[in-house]
Design an enzyme around this catalytic site. Structure first.
Site, PDB file in Angstrom:
ATOM      1  N   ARG A  26      34.389  22.050 100.458  1.00 33.19           N
ATOM      2  CA  ARG A  26      35.599  22.181  99.640  1.00 33.19           C
ATOM      3  C   ARG A  26      36.545  20.998  99.839  1.00 33.19           C
ATOM      4  O   ARG A  26      37.767  21.129  99.695  1.00 33.19           O
ATOM      5  CB  ARG A  26      36.331  23.496  99.916  1.00 33.19           C
ATOM      6  N   ARG A  30      41.716  22.257  95.993  1.00 34.22           N
ATOM      7  CA  ARG A  30      43.143  22.552  95.875  1.00 34.22           C
ATOM      8  C   ARG A  30      44.010  21.920  96.955  1.00 34.22           C
ATOM      9  O   ARG A  30      45.235  21.895  96.824  1.00 34.22           O
ATOM     10  CB  ARG A  30      43.343  24.064  95.862  1.00 34.22           C
ATOM     11  N   ARG A  39      43.124  19.130  87.095  1.00 28.10           N
ATOM     12  CA  ARG A  39      42.617  20.435  86.716  1.00 28.10           C
ATOM     13  C   ARG A  39      43.638  21.268  85.941  1.00 28.10           C
ATOM     14  O   ARG A  39      43.279  22.323  85.372  1.00 28.10           O
ATOM     15  CB  ARG A  39      42.230  21.243  87.972  1.00 28.10           C
ATOM     16  N   ASP A  75      30.314  25.048  90.832  1.00 31.32           N
ATOM     17  CA  ASP A  75      30.489  26.401  91.350  1.00 31.32           C
ATOM     18  C   ASP A  75      29.125  27.066  91.330  1.00 31.32           C
ATOM     19  O   ASP A  75      28.284  26.764  90.464  1.00 31.32           O
ATOM     20  CB  ASP A  75      31.485  27.202  90.488  1.00 31.32           C
ATOM     21  N   TYR A 150      26.757  38.592  93.566  1.00 31.09           N
ATOM     22  CA  TYR A 150      27.776  38.490  92.524  1.00 31.09           C
ATOM     23  C   TYR A 150      27.329  39.217  91.258  1.00 31.09           C
ATOM     24  O   TYR A 150      28.104  39.935  90.622  1.00 31.09           O
ATOM     25  CB  TYR A 150      28.070  37.028  92.195  1.00 31.09           C
TER      26      TYR A 150
END
Length: 343
Positions: A26, A30, A39, A75, A150
């Site tokens: 990561r 962010r 983004r 992702d 998921y």
């Protein structure tokens, strides 16, 4: 220098390196103001399918921190969305599946992935390889178990109740689902490697929810299918999961060259469990990036020292960079790793 001779690829192969390579899961995300700027107003899945944006986001931490590898910005649900499954990444929640996959009929909504469904992925990798030069690009995909969880749960899950119930209650359906997902992950990684990725990492984020017996019976064969296919390309394979201390040897045996170690397991314990067959990756606690520098430096030096006994050591966090992390700390940490580990 060719990326194949970079410190990261050499460490993954257990070869001598000029310094310990370091990158962060990561690292593109962010924690970086430049990421938030590019983004803004763009949904996550859209961001992952725009080559110009993927290349820019992937490069941002390389430019800022001087890390030894780029990780392809994507992702884990991108390839299942690419085959037509209705899925969305909800901010603050994660991937949400409109109609969960729980019956044999549901498999019809999950066709195999072919390269013509993801030409943008090839283009993104080509753009990146051209800009990265000697810095290797790590290809990215989710492992069959985590993807299946998921899809069966319909979104993120704490206890994976429906997943485990299906796994034990209908093993034929479970294996059919995971085999299809293994094909999808393999195809997604193959496109990245054929376009120039030098390493691959298979993320099994939720594998730590399983016992070793369940992992080896219901999960390992499907991850092994993906990793074996990548082995035919001759690129190093990193296998990572969260909370997988009891599964490290089994995850290595699935076909890894490098086994990721999260922050819950001491590196010497992980190396002992793995033996000398695998390089290791990890495992600074992401929370330590918020501690005073002296504490972070002390722990980093310890982990570097411990990693010297492994076949090869790629320095990383024991999980992903937290969004609130000060990016200047990451930059400083890269410099520390390179300085302390210089041969």
């Amino acid at each position: 220098m060719n990326p194949a001779e970079s410190p990261l690829v050499r460490a993954a192969r257990g070869l001598p390196v000029p310094h310990a390579p370091v990158w962060f899961m990561r690292q593109a995300g962010r924690s970086l103001p430049e990421y938030r700027a590019v983004r803004e107003g763009i949904p996550m899945l859209d961001s992952c399918r725009r080559p110009d944006l993927v290349a820019e986001i992937t490069m941002q931490p390389v430019r800022r921190h001087g890390v030894d590898a780029a990780i392809f910005f994507s992702d884990i649900v991108v390839p299942v969305a690419a085959v037509g499954l209705e899925i969305d990444i909800v901010p603050g929640v994660g991937p949400v599946v409109a109609e969960p996959v729980r019956t044999h009929a549901d498999l019809d909504r999950l066709p195999e992935l072919t390269p013509d469904a993801i030409p943008d992925i090839s283009e993104s990798v080509r753009l990146l390889v051209a800009e990265l030069g000697e810095t290797p690009l790590i290809g990215f995909a989710g492992a069959p178990f985590t993807l299946a969880s998921y899809l069966v749960e319909g979104g993120p899950s704490r206890n994976h109740v429906k997943t485990k119930a299906l796994m034990h209650g209908d093993p034929d359906l479970w294996n059919a689902l995971c085999a299809r997902l293994a094909q999808i992950s393999t195809a997604f990684l193959a496109v990245q490697v054929e376009a120039g990725a030098s390493v691959v990492q298979l993320f099994d984020s939720w594998a730590g929810a399983l016992s070793r017996a369940d992992y080896e019976r219901y999960v390992q064969p499907h991850s092994a299918q993906v990793l074996a296919a990548m082995g035919e390309f001759g690129v190093p394979r990193i296998h990572f999961g969260v909370g997988t201390g009891e599964l490290l040897a089994s995850m290595g045996a699935a076909g890894a060259d490098v086994v990721g170690v999260d922050y819950r397991v001491a590196l010497p314990d992980a190396i002992e469990r793995l033996g000398d067959r695998y390089a290791v990756q990890g495992n600074i606690d992401p929370a330590l990036l918020f501690a005073p520098w002296a504490a972070l430096e002390r722990e980093t030096r310890r982990i570097l020292d411990e990693g010297r006994s492994a076949k090869g050591h790629i320095v990383n966090l024991g999980h992903g960079v937290l969004p609130e992390t000060d990016p200047d700390v990451l930059t400083r940490l890269v410099g520390l790793v390179h300085e302390v580990s210089a041969r």
